[in-house]
Write an enzyme that holds these catalytic residues in place. Structure first.
Site, mmCIF file in Angstrom:
data_model
loop_
_atom_site.group_PDB
_atom_site.id
_atom_site.type_symbol
_atom_site.label_atom_id
_atom_site.label_comp_id
_atom_site.label_asym_id
_atom_site.label_seq_id
_atom_site.Cartn_x
_atom_site.Cartn_y
_atom_site.Cartn_z
ATOM 1 N N ASP A 1 -5.658 -6.373 16.043
ATOM 2 C CA ASP A 1 -4.464 -6.926 15.460
ATOM 3 C C ASP A 1 -3.189 -6.590 16.343
ATOM 4 O O ASP A 1 -1.899 -6.497 15.870
ATOM 5 C CB ASP A 1 -3.701 -6.657 14.110
ATOM 6 C CG ASP A 1 -2.779 -7.817 13.409
ATOM 7 O OD1 ASP A 1 -2.626 -9.027 13.715
ATOM 8 O OD2 ASP A 1 -1.983 -7.293 13.058
ATOM 9 N N VAL B 1 7.521 4.089 2.981
ATOM 10 C CA VAL B 1 8.016 4.419 4.417
ATOM 11 C C VAL B 1 9.356 5.310 4.472
ATOM 12 O O VAL B 1 10.373 4.676 3.585
ATOM 13 C CB VAL B 1 8.097 3.433 5.610
ATOM 14 C CG1 VAL B 1 8.105 4.322 6.475
ATOM 15 C CG2 VAL B 1 6.428 2.749 4.963
ATOM 16 N N PHE C 1 0.944 -1.192 0.570
ATOM 17 C CA PHE C 1 0.040 -0.133 -0.014
ATOM 18 C C PHE C 1 0.945 1.011 -0.323
ATOM 19 O O PHE C 1 0.553 2.730 -0.369
ATOM 20 C CB PHE C 1 -0.970 0.163 1.273
ATOM 21 C CG PHE C 1 -1.713 -1.068 1.367
ATOM 22 C CD1 PHE C 1 -2.712 -1.262 0.523
ATOM 23 C CD2 PHE C 1 -1.050 -2.404 2.139
ATOM 24 C CE1 PHE C 1 -4.415 -2.592 0.705
ATOM 25 C CE2 PHE C 1 -2.561 -2.613 2.135
ATOM 26 C CZ PHE C 1 -3.691 -3.102 1.189
#
EC number: 2.7.11.1
Length: 656
Positions: free
Chosen positions: A298, A149, A146
């Site tokens: 999560d 960084v 996605f």
């Protein structure tokens, strides 16, 4: 929210984290680098929950080598100038000797490839590019399906020396509107470093980013500084050649708890340390559940990060003391070189959360048996197999010496299934960690493959740039003034609201609650179930539930069998109340594919027989865990209930 799940940055490599992902000792999603804390202060006038702004800086052509010298002089006069033209190449600061090296990837397994640098895809980034008029790119940290960084200098937050003193002490200040950003008149010696996540520009990714930003802003809104939760520092959009990209800025943290588990060689941590880390995790859960109305979905060791960087790859160099925290073990320095040679240079693993495929839904802290062994397993209860193998592990539990405990009598079955990639580790290390290793199957995807094959129900795997870790300061201490490490909950990319769920495919396999497996009604209690699993893992070095597939049954069947063996037969809510309950259970509540579950192995027996807890230790730990493992979500302990439990009564009050 789009069906596409937000970046799940939980892959560990070396110790630095990106919103829950580790690499080289520095982390995205939290607060500190080299001990410098950003605290809860708004940076450069940017509100943590502020409105979205748009930067329109256009990246340079890759053929700009000869422009560097010309730009250096110009850019030094335009640092942080509010009148900068965002479309001008000069909207970046080029330090002497810096490079405008392109970060465009190659088409190989070491990066994300070039095919998705197109309309709707990744944004091309170059060293010294400036985003949001303040974040100057230093280096690449990692990438996933996605987003990419980047390590950046925050030009609005310089680190200066005092102009009235010759002291070498540095102070971090928010810049004024002057060109040098040194509002206090001192000499700028550096800038605060942050992690910048740039999301792909396609609409589906943008919608997911919008949802994540809303959740992160809600967390920041209620003053999360002392709540052990990482915060979003800034966000904005940037228009480039491939479209409009959402950009998120996070603080830098240290290693995640999986690194700490590895540091203790998967033998469990001192129970006092487990209590300290669990209390902070529960403080974070109580905050997001009750105040923010958010479910993490999560929780696992990879998504709880320490606030300080720490070099765990020379494990014996640091030992735990209740009095002093972690400190340098000087007696082991002579063995440092041999230890480093025995350790793998990079313990790269893969993260596949929310993926219900049996081959890819494991936590990357999990290592299961080899594919050949799985093929030979019959239709019998895997929990008994695990018991037979693991009883030989015979771990001696000692509160103050767990980092040097020995593991004896590894079974032949375990030693026959060594990881083929473990040649750099000695035989003892292989045996100690055998139950944690997994030979990837042919269907397990790499980060590069994920970028091209992950469907809209998948989540992101991050791979990291080799050689980044050397850039980050390694602290020789991992404790605060009270000698206990501070930690923060990170990675809200898969979080949802208590009253609005984005998907029912939640949680990493080993930490998944029973209601999530059978697709029954779920809420904040799923995080508490995960917290119990994590507490057990911190204390023992093993997963509480480590399901495997076999002939005639899948991982979810085995997962439920392991729960039944430990906790007894589930109530009707589980075996009949979920959309997929009938897939796993008969109308009488028996498992369809693993019917022979006559043997029980309750938690107390597991702790005393397998992990050699004392009777009292086992009773106390069991009393803490069992309320968190109630099959019925409405009867499961809340985070506040857990914080009030007597098992945590001796944790220092400063954590409150």
């Amino acid at each position: 929210m789009s069906d596409i799940q937000q970046d799940s940055t939980s892959t560990t490599l070396g110790g630095t984290s990106l919103g829950g992902t580790s690499l080289g000792g520095t982390s995205l999603g939290g607060t500190s680098l080299g001990g410098t804390s950003l605290g809860g202060t708004s940076l450069g006038g940017t509100s943590l929950g502020g409105s979205t702004t748009t930067s329109t800086t256009t990246p340079k052509s890759t053929n700009s080598k000869n422009k560097k010298k010309k730009q250096t002089s110009s850019n030094n006069n335009n640092n942080n100038n509010n009148n900068n033209n965002n479309n001008n190449e000069n909207n970046r600061d080029n330090d002497a000797g810096s490079s405008n090296k392109s970060f465009m990837p190659l088409n190989n397994n070491e990066d994300e490839g070039t095919k998705d640098y197109k309309q709707g895809g990744y944004h091309p980034v170059r060293r010294n590019d400036v985003y949001g008029n303040r974040y100057q790119v230093v280096d690449k940290l990692g990438w996933g399906h996605f987003s990419t960084v980047w390590l950046c200098n925050d030009k609005d937050t310089p680190i200066t020396t005092s102009s009235s003193s010759s002291s070498t002490t540095t102070t971090t200040t928010s810049s004024s509107s002057n060109g040098n950003g040194n509002g206090n008149g001192g000499n700028v010696i550096g800038y605060k470093q942050v992690a910048l996540k740039i999301v792909r520009s396609a609409r589906t990714y943008s919608e997911t980013a919008e949802d994540e930003i809303k959740i992160l802003n809600a967390i920041s809104k209620y003053n999360a500084q002392d709540k052990c939760v990482a915060r979003l520092l800034d966000h904005f959009t940037h228009r480039g050649p491939n479209g409009r990209h959402y950009c998120m800025v996070f603080e830098l943290l240290g290693n995640n708890l999986l690194d700490l588990i590895k540091h203790h060689r998967y033998r469990g941590m001192p129970i006092t340390l487990v209590k300290t880390l669990m209390k902070q995790t529960l403080i974070a859960l109580d905050y997001i559940h009750t105040k923010c109305k958010i479910i993490h979905t999560d929780l696992k060791p990879e998504n709880v990060l320490l606030e300080k960087s720490f070099d765990f790859f020379t494990s014996n160099d640091y030992i735990w003391s209740e009095k002093y925290g972690y400190f340098k073990n000087r007696t082991s320095s002579s063995n440092k070189q041999s230890q480093q040679q025995q350790q793998p240079q990079q313990q790269q693993s893969q993260q596949n959360i929310n993926d219900y495929s049996d081959d890819s839904d494991d936590s990357h802290s999990d290592y299961s048996d080899s594919e050949d062994e799985l093929k030979n397993k019959g239709n019998k209860k895997s929990s008994n197999r695990d018991r037979d193998n693991n009883k030989n592990k015979n771990i001696k539990k000692d509160d103050n010496k767990s980092s040097v405990n020995e593991i004896n009598n590894i079974s032949k079955e375990n030693t026959d299934n060594k990881d083929l990639n473990s040649s750099e580790e000695n035989k003892k290390e292989e045996e100690q960690q055998q139950n944690k290793k997994e030979e990837p199957t042919t269907t397990t995807t790499t980060a590069t493959a994920t970028a091209t094959t992950t469907t809209t129900t998948g989540t992101e795997e991050f791979k990291f740039v080799n050689g980044i870790s050397y850039k980050f300061k390694k602290n020789n201490e991992l404790f605060n003034e009270n000698h206990y490490p501070r930690a923060q909950l990170v990675d809200l990319g898969n979080a949802c609201w208590t009253d609005k769920h984005f998907t029912d495919d939640i949680q990493t396999r080993q930490y998944r609650a029973p209601e999530a497996i059978v697709k029954a009604k779920w809420g904040t209690p799923v995080d508490i179930w995960s917290a119990a699993c994590m507490a057990f893992e911190l204390a023992t070095g093993d997963h509480l539930f480590k399901p495997k597939s076999g002939k005639g049954f899948e991982k979810s069947d085995d997962h439920l069998a392991l729960m039944i063996e430990l906790l007894g037969k589930p109530p009707r809510f589980i075996f009949a109340g979920g959309d997929e309950s009938r897939v796993y259970f008969t109308h009488k509540g028996d498992l369809r594919k693993i019917p022979d579950l006559s043997d029980q192995w309750p938690l107390f027996s597991v702790l005393t027989e397998k992990y050699k807890f004392s009777i009292q230790e086992a009773k106390d730990f069991e009393a803490f865990l069992l309320p968190m493992l109630n099959y019925l979500p409405e009867k499961r302990a809340t985070a506040k209930d857990c914080l009030n439990h007597t098992w945590l009564k001796d944790v220092p009050p400063f954590l409150n």
